[in-house]
Motif scaffolding. Structure first.
Motif, PDB file in Angstrom:
ATOM      1  N   SER A  23       1.127   3.170  -3.357  1.00 33.16           N
ATOM      2  CA  SER A  23      -0.100   3.657  -3.981  1.00 33.16           C
ATOM      3  C   SER A  23       0.131   4.928  -4.796  1.00 33.16           C
ATOM      4  O   SER A  23      -0.340   5.041  -5.937  1.00 33.16           O
ATOM      5  N   LEU A  41       0.818  -1.215   0.000  1.00 38.06           N
ATOM      6  CA  LEU A  41       0.000   0.000   0.000  1.00 38.06           C
ATOM      7  C   LEU A  41       0.855   1.270   0.000  1.00 38.06           C
ATOM      8  O   LEU A  41       0.400   2.328  -0.454  1.00 38.06           O
ATOM      9  N   GLY A  60      -4.300   4.390  -7.814  1.00 38.10           N
ATOM     10  CA  GLY A  60      -3.318   3.804  -6.915  1.00 38.10           C
ATOM     11  C   GLY A  60      -3.680   2.407  -6.486  1.00 38.10           C
ATOM     12  O   GLY A  60      -4.315   1.646  -7.219  1.00 38.10           O
TER      13      GLY A  60
END
Length: 415
Positions: free
Chosen positions: A115, A112, A376
């Protein structure tokens, strides 16, 4: 909904159903099965028998080769083992302007954190996809029954014999029970409490047949960490979240035996001048048995002749809360169809894996049509997905959603 779609690891046990569903339901111009296993990939393409479906070899150890396969693609499904995740992410960014879904659900923070990089490259990636989309959606529709929620309990009922497995599934089940893993967690009062022991947090839960009533226990799934990000969880002030699971008794006995023999912390053994890891030896035998029985593609009725039930995973949620001041519980079960591959000859684990593969196809098509439009890297909870629409699409493919409701259903729509 047009464009070239590449399914990385597309002939695997979990992703074959994704490829088959894309063929059955999508308007994509080309569906590329990108895999190192040419034999099974070509067999899947032959089963589909559609000019849109093609095979392309890929070397997952090389980000450059993955990028080669993704060149000119508009969409990507990542079903490769999680150890190749970084290569896949690097390749997607290099190619750019890709929309995709990712089966991997490990290394959340690392994935993450990229992103913004993905957004700058014009890429969108739905991370932690597959069966997790279904459990999160179950939690969403459960919470939607209430004004305030006390508990969200997720359940994974994984019902298959010990020899009904793949290498990846064997590793995953073993990881779930490793005492050294600190990812078994619950969410309570705004905090993640992790490092829960294996086989702990026991709770009796009744699944639909053939699983029935079982003593479930905590497993290392990410719902307690990610579900608090869901808008409906925030709106209903969820207090506690936990994910539990149960395997068929053969698997449970196997895992408890590994614990009893201290296999997870055992030192290597010297055998005939070499060394072996006891845990790896045990896993290797289970994997070998799985490979042997899954090597043949058979008619569905011949895939599991020694049992009266079909190997399957049943996903459930149990949500307790109040609506209009009245307490209640909403229990949802989600069951996979059989056979999924329209009666064609297939391997058992590919039939079993449709509970993972079909969500990959459905979510990719939601992104392609613009129903989910995010830049993203994101997860189901932050995708903006309409859970009811998702279940409608899954039910159209033969999946079954059932509900056991005690008052209130939004207190009978607030009376």
């Amino acid at each position: 909904m047009s464009g070239k779609t590449v399914v990385l690891g597309g002939s695997g046990a979990m992703t074959s159903a994704c490829v088959y569903d894309l063929y059955q339901t999508s308007d994509f111009d080309e569906i590329v099965v990108a895999d190192a296993d040419e034999k099974n990939a070509r067999r899947l393409v032959e089963l589909i028998d559609d000019d849109r479906a093609t095979f392309e070899p890929v070397d997952a150890t090389s980000a450059d080769d993955i990028a080669r396969v993704l060149d000119d693609a508009a969409y990507v499904v990542n079903g490769l083992p999680y150890q190749f995740e970084e290569n896949v992410l690097d390749a997607i960014v290099e190619v750019g302007d890709l929309t995709g879904v990712d089966l991997n659900a490990f290394d959340f923070d690392a994935v993450l954190s990229r992103s913004d990089e993905f957004a700058e490259a014009g890429c969108s990636l739905w991370f932690a996809n597959g069966g997790l989309v279904s459990t999160i959606a179950l939690g969403m529709v459960g919470c939607d029954e209430f004004d305030d929620v006390d508990d969200v309990n997720f359940y994974w009922g994984m019902w298959r014999l010990l020899s009904q497995t793949t290498a990846g599934l064997t590793d995953t089940v073993t990881y779930e029970h490793d005492p050294n893993v600190d990812e078994r967690a619950r969410w309570e009062d705004g905090e993640v409490i992790n490092d829960l022991p294996p086989f702990s947090q026991e709770r009796t839960f009744e699944f639909p047949a053939p699983i029935g009533e079982q003593e479930t226990y905590v497993i290392s799934h990410p719902e307690p960490i990610t579900f608090p990000k869901a808008p409906i969880a925030q709106e209903t002030n969820v207090d506690r979240i936990i994910t539990r699971g149960i395997w068929h008794e053969e698997w449970a006995e196997y895992e408890r035996t590994l614990h009893a023999m201290d296999a997870f912390d055992a030192d290597p053994l010297e055998v005939e001048g070499g060394t072996v890891d006891p845990l790896e030896v045990a896993q290797s035998q289970v994997k070998r048995a799985g490979r042997q029985r899954d090597a043949e593609w058979k008619a569905p009725e011949e895939l599991s002749s020694e049992t009266e039930w079909t190997p399957q995973t049943i996903l459930s949620s149990e949500v307790t809360g109040t609506a209009a001041g009245e307490a209640g519980t909403a229990v949802y079960h989600f069951e996979q169809p059989f056979p999924f591959f329209d009666g064609n000859e297939i391997s058992m684990m590919r039939e079993y894996g449709c509970y993972v593969g079909v969500p990959l196809s459905v979510t990719l098509q939601l992104m392609a049509e613009g129903s989910v439009d995010k830049d993203g890297i994101f997860v189901t909870e932050t995708s903006g997905m309409d859970a009811e629409r998702y279940f409608e699409m899954m039910e159209a493919r033969g999946f079954e959603l059932t509900e056991e409701q005690t008052p209130p259903k939004q207190a009978a729509t607030s009376a």
